[in-house]
Design a protein around this motif. Structure first.
Motif, PDB file in Angstrom:
ATOM      1  N   UNK A 104      87.780  52.429  61.432  1.00 33.74           N
ATOM      2  CA  UNK A 104      88.043  51.192  62.154  1.00 33.74           C
ATOM      3  C   UNK A 104      89.541  50.906  62.160  1.00 33.74           C
ATOM      4  N   UNK A 105      90.097  50.696  63.330  1.00 31.42           N
ATOM      5  CA  UNK A 105      91.530  50.454  63.519  1.00 31.42           C
ATOM      6  C   UNK A 105      92.382  51.541  62.867  1.00 31.42           C
ATOM      7  N   UNK A 106      91.888  52.746  62.895  1.00 31.93           N
ATOM      8  CA  UNK A 106      92.565  53.869  62.246  1.00 31.93           C
ATOM      9  C   UNK A 106      93.879  54.208  62.935  1.00 31.93           C
ATOM     10  N   UNK A 107      94.910  54.291  62.132  1.00 31.89           N
ATOM     11  CA  UNK A 107      96.183  54.860  62.563  1.00 31.89           C
ATOM     12  C   UNK A 107      96.087  56.333  62.183  1.00 31.89           C
ATOM     13  N   UNK A 108      96.046  57.197  63.160  1.00 36.15           N
ATOM     14  CA  UNK A 108      95.811  58.612  62.901  1.00 36.15           C
ATOM     15  C   UNK A 108      96.891  59.185  61.987  1.00 36.15           C
ATOM     16  N   UNK A 109      96.487  59.779  60.869  1.00 32.56           N
ATOM     17  CA  UNK A 109      97.474  60.320  59.933  1.00 32.56           C
ATOM     18  C   UNK A 109      98.058  61.666  60.363  1.00 32.56           C
ATOM     19  N   UNK A 110      97.385  62.349  61.273  1.00 36.38           N
ATOM     20  CA  UNK A 110      97.821  63.666  61.725  1.00 36.38           C
ATOM     21  C   UNK A 110      98.021  63.651  63.233  1.00 36.38           C
ATOM     22  N   UNK A 111      98.847  64.541  63.744  1.00 37.39           N
ATOM     23  CA  UNK A 111      98.995  64.636  65.204  1.00 37.39           C
ATOM     24  C   UNK A 111      97.656  65.010  65.840  1.00 37.39           C
ATOM     25  N   UNK A 112      97.433  64.493  67.029  1.00 36.17           N
ATOM     26  CA  UNK A 112      96.208  64.810  67.763  1.00 36.17           C
ATOM     27  C   UNK A 112      96.329  66.220  68.311  1.00 36.17           C
ATOM     28  N   UNK A 113      95.298  66.998  68.063  1.00 38.37           N
ATOM     29  CA  UNK A 113      95.220  68.356  68.598  1.00 38.37           C
ATOM     30  C   UNK A 113      93.952  68.445  69.438  1.00 38.37           C
ATOM     31  N   UNK A 114      93.880  69.397  70.319  1.00 38.22           N
ATOM     32  CA  UNK A 114      92.634  69.562  71.066  1.00 38.22           C
ATOM     33  C   UNK A 114      91.468  69.787  70.101  1.00 38.22           C
ATOM     34  N   UNK A 115      90.335  69.182  70.410  1.00 40.92           N
ATOM     35  CA  UNK A 115      89.148  69.397  69.592  1.00 40.92           C
ATOM     36  C   UNK A 115      88.644  70.809  69.840  1.00 40.92           C
ATOM     37  N   UNK A 116      88.259  71.476  68.790  1.00 38.32           N
ATOM     38  CA  UNK A 116      87.789  72.849  68.902  1.00 38.32           C
ATOM     39  C   UNK A 116      86.304  72.919  68.584  1.00 38.32           C
ATOM     40  N   UNK A 117      85.534  73.429  69.511  1.00 42.05           N
ATOM     41  CA  UNK A 117      84.106  73.609  69.267  1.00 42.05           C
ATOM     42  C   UNK A 117      83.879  74.631  68.156  1.00 42.05           C
ATOM     43  N   UNK A 118      84.791  75.599  68.031  1.00 36.86           N
ATOM     44  CA  UNK A 118      84.655  76.632  67.006  1.00 36.86           C
ATOM     45  C   UNK A 118      84.809  76.064  65.599  1.00 36.86           C
ATOM     46  N   UNK A 119      85.604  74.996  65.466  1.00 34.86           N
ATOM     47  CA  UNK A 119      85.841  74.419  64.140  1.00 34.86           C
ATOM     48  C   UNK A 119      84.912  73.263  63.822  1.00 34.86           C
ATOM     49  N   UNK A 120      84.138  72.814  64.806  1.00 35.65           N
ATOM     50  CA  UNK A 120      83.210  71.715  64.557  1.00 35.65           C
ATOM     51  C   UNK A 120      82.034  72.258  63.758  1.00 35.65           C
ATOM     52  N   UNK A 121      81.614  71.532  62.718  1.00 30.43           N
ATOM     53  CA  UNK A 121      80.538  72.045  61.866  1.00 30.43           C
ATOM     54  C   UNK A 121      79.269  72.346  62.674  1.00 30.43           C
ATOM     55  N   UNK A 122      78.676  73.507  62.448  1.00 27.57           N
ATOM     56  CA  UNK A 122      77.455  73.865  63.172  1.00 27.57           C
ATOM     57  C   UNK A 122      76.270  73.027  62.698  1.00 27.57           C
ATOM     58  N   UNK A 123      75.215  72.956  63.499  1.00 22.69           N
ATOM     59  CA  UNK A 123      74.026  72.217  63.060  1.00 22.69           C
ATOM     60  C   UNK A 123      73.531  72.765  61.720  1.00 22.69           C
ATOM     61  N   UNK A 124      73.163  71.876  60.845  1.00 19.92           N
ATOM     62  CA  UNK A 124      72.636  72.272  59.546  1.00 19.92           C
ATOM     63  C   UNK A 124      73.684  72.547  58.491  1.00 19.92           C
ATOM     64  N   UNK A 125      74.978  72.495  58.858  1.00 19.26           N
ATOM     65  CA  UNK A 125      76.027  72.724  57.861  1.00 19.26           C
ATOM     66  C   UNK A 125      76.024  71.569  56.871  1.00 19.26           C
ATOM     67  N   UNK A 126      76.219  71.896  55.612  1.00 21.93           N
ATOM     68  CA  UNK A 126      76.212  70.847  54.595  1.00 21.93           C
ATOM     69  C   UNK A 126      77.564  70.162  54.531  1.00 21.93           C
ATOM     70  N   UNK A 127      77.590  69.025  53.875  1.00 23.91           N
ATOM     71  CA  UNK A 127      78.830  68.264  53.734  1.00 23.91           C
ATOM     72  C   UNK A 127      79.859  69.002  52.902  1.00 23.91           C
ATOM     73  N   UNK A 128      79.440  69.993  52.142  1.00 21.00           N
ATOM     74  CA  UNK A 128      80.410  70.761  51.357  1.00 21.00           C
ATOM     75  C   UNK A 128      81.197  71.717  52.245  1.00 21.00           C
ATOM     76  N   UNK A 129      80.757  71.863  53.511  1.00 20.59           N
ATOM     77  CA  UNK A 129      81.495  72.670  54.497  1.00 20.59           C
ATOM     78  C   UNK A 129      82.817  71.961  54.752  1.00 20.59           C
ATOM     79  N   UNK A 130      83.921  72.588  54.432  1.00 18.48           N
ATOM     80  CA  UNK A 130      85.231  71.962  54.570  1.00 18.48           C
ATOM     81  C   UNK A 130      85.801  72.202  55.957  1.00 18.48           C
ATOM     82  N   UNK A 131      86.427  71.185  56.514  1.00 16.70           N
ATOM     83  CA  UNK A 131      87.164  71.350  57.751  1.00 16.70           C
ATOM     84  C   UNK A 131      88.548  71.848  57.400  1.00 16.70           C
ATOM     85  N   UNK A 132      89.036  72.822  58.097  1.00 17.11           N
ATOM     86  CA  UNK A 132      90.357  73.380  57.816  1.00 17.11           C
ATOM     87  C   UNK A 132      91.311  73.052  58.915  1.00 17.11           C
TER      88      UNK A 132
END
Length: 132
Positions: A104-132
């Motif tokens: 909510x009212x987030x000031x983005x801490x990182x520059x905006x980059x294009x969203x990548x479908x390849x890096x988006x967690x696949x269905x069924x991935x657990x929360x321990x799956x880290x985004x890099x």
């Protein structure tokens, strides 16, 4: 890790629209609408509050969600507490608490980059799956 686990279910909310919203640029002029969408979600409407959102607002929300997960993951890896979840807050309310605190009212801490479908967690991935 609790914050990551709380936010993780939003991946399933974004996933069906990712092919469309990943092609859009981030539009700062839609941030107020994204905040309103978060308010509506938290008020109890949940993801149904987002059913008719313009794709540009979805893009802002997806960026905030992705960056929130990165912030939470980085803090987890560094051993830094990010936020305190009150012991008596029911687990079903953790998502709303995390959204309110981070998105909510987030000031983005990182520059905006294009969203990548390849890096988006696949269905069924657990929360321990880290985004890099």
């Amino acid at each position: 890790m609790e914050v990551i686990e709380a936010l993780w279910p939003l991946n399933d909310v974004f996933r069906p629209l990712m092919p469309e919203i990943s092609t859009l640029p981030y539009a700062p002029d839609l941030e107020a609408e994204a905040d309103q969408a978060i308010e509506n979600f938290i008020r109890g409407d949940g993801e149904t509050a987002w059913e008719n959102l313009p794709l540009g607002v979805w893009r802002v929300l997806a960026e905030r969600h992705t960056q929130s997960l990165v912030v939470a993951s980085a803090n987890e890896a560094a051993g830094n507490p990010l936020m305190t979840i009150p012991e008596d807050l029911p687990e079903y309310a953790w998502l709303c608490a995390a959204m309110l605190y981070l998105m909510y009212q987030m000031k983005l801490p990182y520059p905006v980059k294009p969203l990548s479908l390849d890096k988006f967690p696949p269905p069924g991935a657990s929360a321990s799956h880290r985004l890099h």
